[in-house]
Design an enzyme around this catalytic site. Structure first.
Site, mmCIF file in Angstrom:
data_model
loop_
_atom_site.group_PDB
_atom_site.id
_atom_site.type_symbol
_atom_site.label_atom_id
_atom_site.label_comp_id
_atom_site.label_asym_id
_atom_site.label_seq_id
_atom_site.Cartn_x
_atom_site.Cartn_y
_atom_site.Cartn_z
ATOM 1 N N ARG A 1 10.682 27.742 45.393
ATOM 2 C CA ARG A 1 10.118 27.306 46.669
ATOM 3 C C ARG A 1 10.435 28.249 47.828
ATOM 4 N NH1 ARG A 1 11.349 21.440 47.741
ATOM 5 N NH2 ARG A 1 11.248 21.305 45.504
ATOM 6 N N THR A 2 11.626 28.770 47.874
ATOM 7 C CA THR A 2 11.937 29.666 48.993
ATOM 8 C C THR A 2 11.100 30.933 48.914
ATOM 9 O OG1 THR A 2 14.176 28.791 49.080
ATOM 10 C CG2 THR A 2 13.783 30.858 50.210
ATOM 11 N N LYS B 1 23.301 46.598 35.589
ATOM 12 C CA LYS B 1 22.404 47.718 35.325
ATOM 13 C C LYS B 1 23.076 49.059 35.591
ATOM 14 C CE LYS B 1 19.394 45.928 38.087
ATOM 15 N NZ LYS B 1 18.227 45.706 38.944
ATOM 16 N N ARG C 1 17.564 37.140 48.413
ATOM 17 C CA ARG C 1 18.303 35.955 47.942
ATOM 18 C C ARG C 1 19.264 36.461 46.888
ATOM 19 N NH1 ARG C 1 17.443 30.400 46.112
ATOM 20 N NH2 ARG C 1 16.841 30.081 48.282
ATOM 21 N N HIS D 1 22.144 30.008 54.483
ATOM 22 C CA HIS D 1 20.731 29.928 54.152
ATOM 23 C C HIS D 1 20.025 29.667 55.479
ATOM 24 C CE1 HIS D 1 17.050 29.408 52.198
ATOM 25 N NE2 HIS D 1 17.353 28.504 51.285
#
Lengths: 179, 434, 307
Positions: free
Chosen positions: C58-59, C86, C108, C136
């Site tokens: 949703r964000t 990585k 995020r 947030h």
């Protein structure tokens, strides 16, 4: 020479708006299918005043919308900071309507370009007309007003300011020298 | 080469000496007759005909070579972070003549061949004395004791599973018993890994605000408590590494007053910084144990002042850029300390926490005593390990100038007052910034 | 009034004036999403990268819709693994992205502080779309916008935040924002979910939900991460739900026109009883709608221009 001079006072402004009201009625042969959209902020007050003047003779109330053109400006890239965004509120469909756009001063034409782009996002008006209180020249786009309160050839070093009671506490148009 | 250190203030807490005096070094040893030599005028470093190198150290402090009993040299296995040679260079630049290195290399220093490898490499580098500390348990896994006799014969001076706390109390008991029969200390990294699980910083208001998972002070306290009880029970010598909490200081103080054979060290960052340094997610301030709260910092300083904490050790933990330029949660833990330890510790003298002789005890005499090495004195005939300190030299910490490969310091751009200007190891000048 | 900053990393750094500016700008953007043509040309030619190291439907969707309604081009990068895995540092990743000339980066990350690290090395604006349990900011802004649009104000309101405060970035950002704006914030949750020292953020802490809810104008339930059960911070979902779920019974002591809020997705029957989540007091869907407007406002205020 003094720094600023009044080019239109309260009575002059009222007479001018009255004339524009008649011209709008004349050109559109009445109020049928007519909708007003004022460009924030003073264009909105002009639209309201002219609607009220027309209301004194015509039965039908002309709908008025408010347009903030900030999001359509072409100078956002160079603006020092984001201009404060105002609300847009066009509570009616403009499809097939004869929309009269109101603004206080017509200058480069870029505001009107932005306003027309915005309007077209809202629908497909039958026609867009433009009413301005002052046309000060210096157009940078091929735009002409249909209704002009006063043509005021001005130099680029001058600033033309429209003051309206609703926002500024006084009705007047002044020219100021930019230092 | 013979060296005459001329006109310095000689502080040797091992004999209580503190006076302006010349010091003669000959054949790698300190010579007593140095006291009788008259100061001679002349440019510093001028060679006299008897091959005497005269160095004017007037206005400076001459002390027994500093000893950092807790460093990580990363070799073997992590040479991209540090090598025995680069770490030795850093030590000399920081004023240290001897360092002890922790066993968490790859392979872990849990057997004689690794211990001997370290000693051989250190000798080849030939900068400072390097004393390996061997692992308490094989691979520091906390399961099986390593071969303590063999390791001692190989040159190890203590045992520690630093970085991998010994959770098994029974193993810790056996380690203490076994090491005590060899007259060697067990150096404990006190952390209950269940209480600290997932944590990346001190648990307190800063962790509450940043949402970083906290490591509570009690994760350290309960283990300090356990290890003190085990030391008391076994009669063995436990040395508590990098004390960071008020609770640990209190527990050690109480244990000492009961006569438990416990010694302790702290690191400069614990008496200098608090968890506020982590607020900006600066990974250079990520260290285990974590930077604690203000009350803990104050308690550590108090513990230093009243003798509860015996030693200052840097816990020099070099890392590569790539280990730190990552998310705070994933960043490697540790701070390089060899080159800032003395400068930061001298602030304790400036702040009135310690006298200069007391500071030298904690940075030279006590570490030697705890590790059982014959260092930390300016007595006649002693190894000529000497540090000359300019107490008034102001300098700005610039990691680019570090000899260490690790540049991971939260003290970048700090203005420090006082630094080592001459480091002599075994009669040889290993660092000079006079 | 301007935003005097390059990035939006948290509510903590924002002034009351800045919050007001963002909320007012967001109010103006609500209308754009109600048009038939829901698009304005404001950010035409701008490239916005959404960099999500943690899954979020949703964000991310909300940011993408916001960007697209402003005519920006959006590039979504998902990475379920950290840069560490990585073999690349976070700063390497950031610099690589910068080389592609984006105009704004939304990030995020499950690790607190990751957006701050990226913002510190990039010239482009960075918006924190949630970092660990830290902040947030866009969620708090949309929450404040929702409350303000219904209650007409924030100052003087009693707002209860219920649930796992320890692990909640939504709670932290809302605490910063609401206390700044003059609301009184009350927290409730099991003691294992309340971080030490949180009172110093200017909130009142309760261990009984009833105390927090009493006379509250707003009650915000936080999402329970069900996997937390394994970390021993609460015994069972059932036990949690019995004592900390919002339901018809306990909400009775709140103000009659109390707003029920939740950052979503709702674990129905755990944080909020299903009937309450769908009641007239629930503004959960309005929160989602306002989320687009708030994000449009931030993109507008930060992206583009030479400021």
């Amino acid at each position: 020479m003094e720094k600023s001079r009044i080019v239109m006072d309260r009575q002059g402004l009222d007479r001018t708006l009255k004339r524009i009201a008649y011209e709008i009625l004349e050109k559109n042969q009445g109020v049928e299918g007519l909708a007003f959209v004022g460009i924030r902020t003073r264009g909105v007050f002009l639209a309201q005043r002219i609607r009220d003047k027309i209301g004194q003779t015509e039965k039908i109330e002309i709908p008025i919308g408010i347009l903030d053109i900030t999001l359509y400006r072409d100078d956002l890239k160079s603006a020092q900071s984001r201009p404060v965004l105002g609300k847009t509120d066009i509570p009616f469909s403009i499809d097939g309507q004869k929309v009269v756009l109101f603004d206080d001063v017509l200058f480069t034409g870029r505001t009107i370009r932005a306003a027309m782009d915005a309007l077209i996002d809202f629908g497909r008006p039958k026609m867009i007309q433009l009413a301005v209180l002052i046309d000060r020249g210096h157009r940078e786009l091929p735009i002409t007003a249909d209704f002009v309160g006063k043509s005021l050839p001005s130099s680029l070093w001058e600033a033309v300011s429209v003051h309206l009671t609703e926002k500024d506490g006084i009705d007047e148009v002044i020219i100021e020298k930019n230092e | 080469m013979n060296i005459l250190l001329q006109g310095g203030r000689v502080i040797d807490p091992s004999s209580g000496r503190d006076r302006i005096q010349n010091l003669l070094i000959s054949g790698g040893k300190i010579r007593a007759r140095s006291a009788d030599l008259k100061p001679t005028k002349g440019p510093a470093g001028r060679k006299r005909n008897d091959d005497l190198y005269v160095i004017d150290v007037s206005g400076k402090i001459v002390v027994p070579g500093l000893i950092d009993m807790h460093t990580h040299l990363r070799e073997p296995g992590h040479e991209y972070k540090e090598t025995i040679a680069s770490g030795s260079q850093a030590a000399a630049a920081g004023g240290f003549t001897s360092i002890a290195c922790m066993p968490n290399t790859n392979p872990v220093n849990d057997n004689r061949s690794v211990t001997e490898f370290i000693i051989k490499k250190a000798a080849a580098a030939g900068i400072v004395n390097v004393y390996p500390i061997a692992a308490i348990s094989l691979k520091s896994e906390g399961i099986t004791l390593s071969d303590y006799w063999d390791l001692k014969e190989g040159g190890a001076v203590g045992f520690s599973d630093d970085g991998r706390p010994v959770m098994n109390a029974a193993l810790m008991r056996r380690a203490l018993e076994y090491a005590s029969s060899l007259n060697m200390p067990v150096i404990s990294h006190c952390e209950d890994t269940n209480l600290s699980a997932g944590g990346t910083m001190h648990e307190g208001f800063v962790s509450a605000e940043t949402g970083l998972v906290g490591i509570p002070g009690i994760a350290e306290d309960v283990m300090v408590s356990r290890d003190i009880l085990l030391a008391e029970f076994t009669g063995a010598h436990i040395h508590i590494a990098h004390v960071s909490t008020a609770g640990a200081v209190r527990l050690i103080r109480e244990a000492k007053s009961r006569g438990v054979h416990v010694t302790a060290e702290t690191a400069p960052h614990y008496f200098t910084l608090t968890d506020e340094a982590v607020r900006t997610f600066n990974t250079f301030a990520k260290v285990y144990p974590p930077l604690r709260g203000e009350a803990d910092r104050a308690a550590v300083r108090e513990g230093l002042a009243d003798g509860t904490i015996d030693a200052i050790a840097s816990d020099h933990a070099p890392h590569a850029r790539t280990d730190k330029e990552v998310e705070f949660d994933y960043a490697a833990t540790g701070i390089v300390g060899l080159e800032t330890s003395l400068g930061l510790s001298l602030s304790l003298v400036q702040d009135g926490v310690l006298t200069l002789p007391k500071l030298i005890e904690k940075m030279a005499i006590n570490p030697a005593r705890i590790l059982g090495i014959r260092k930390g004195t300016l007595a006649d005939g002693a190894d000529a390990d000497i540090t000359v300190i300019d107490q008034n030299r102001e300098w700005v910490v610039d990691p680019r100038n570090f000899r260490s490969r690790g540049k991971n310091t939260p003290f970048k751009d700090w203005l420090l007052k006082g630094k080592a200007v001459l480091t002599i190891v075994g009669g040889e000048i290993r660092y000079q910034d006079l | 009034m301007k935003l005097h900053r390059k990035d939006i990393l948290g509510i903590k750094e924002l002034s009351v004036d800045e919050i007001n500016l963002i909320l007012e700008t967001a109010d103006s953007f609500v209308e754009v999403s109600t048009r038939e043509i829901k698009k304005v040309p404001t950010l035409r030619g701008k490239t916005i990268i959404t960099l999500f190291y943690e899954p979020s439907t949703r964000t991310r969707t909300s940011f993408e819709i916001a960007a697209k309604r402003l005519s920006a081009d959006t590039i979504s990068i998902s990475s379920s693994t950290s840069s560490v895995v990585k073999g690349e540092t976070l700063i390497d990743t950031a610099k690589n992205l910068e080389s592609m000339n984006p105009d704004l980066i939304v990030i995020r990350h499950s690790a607190a502080g990751a957006p701050h690290m990226i913002a510190g090395v990039l010239n482009e604006p960075v918006i924190n779309a949630g970092d660990g349990a830290h902040e947030h900011p866009t969620q708090a802004l949309l929450d404040m916008m929702t409350i303000r649009s219904i209650k007409g104000k924030l100052a003087g309101l009693k707002v209860a935040i219920v649930g796992d405060i320890s692990h909640s970035r939504v709670a932290r950002s809302n605490i910063y924002g609401l206390t700044k704006m003059g609301a009184s914030v009350h927290l409730a949750g099991p003691a294992t979910m309340i971080p030490y020292g949180i009172e110093n953020m200017g909130v009142v802490v309760h261990t009984q939900i009833e105390e927090a809810i009493r006379d509250a104008d707003v009650v915000m339930a936080l999402r329970i991460q069900t996997e937390r059960e394994k970390q021993c911070i609460f015994p069972s979902l059932r036990e949690y739900a019995r004592h900390f779920s919002l339901n018809r019974r306990n909400i009775g002591s709140a103000a009659k026109d109390v707003l029920i809020m939740h950052p979503g997705p709702v674990n129905r029957g755990i944080e909020i009883s299903p009937d309450l989540a769908e009641s007239a007091n629930s503004v959960i869907l309005q929160q989602v709608t306002n989320g687009v407007a708030v994000r449009m406002a931030l993109l507008y205020l930060l992206a583009g221009g030479n400021a």
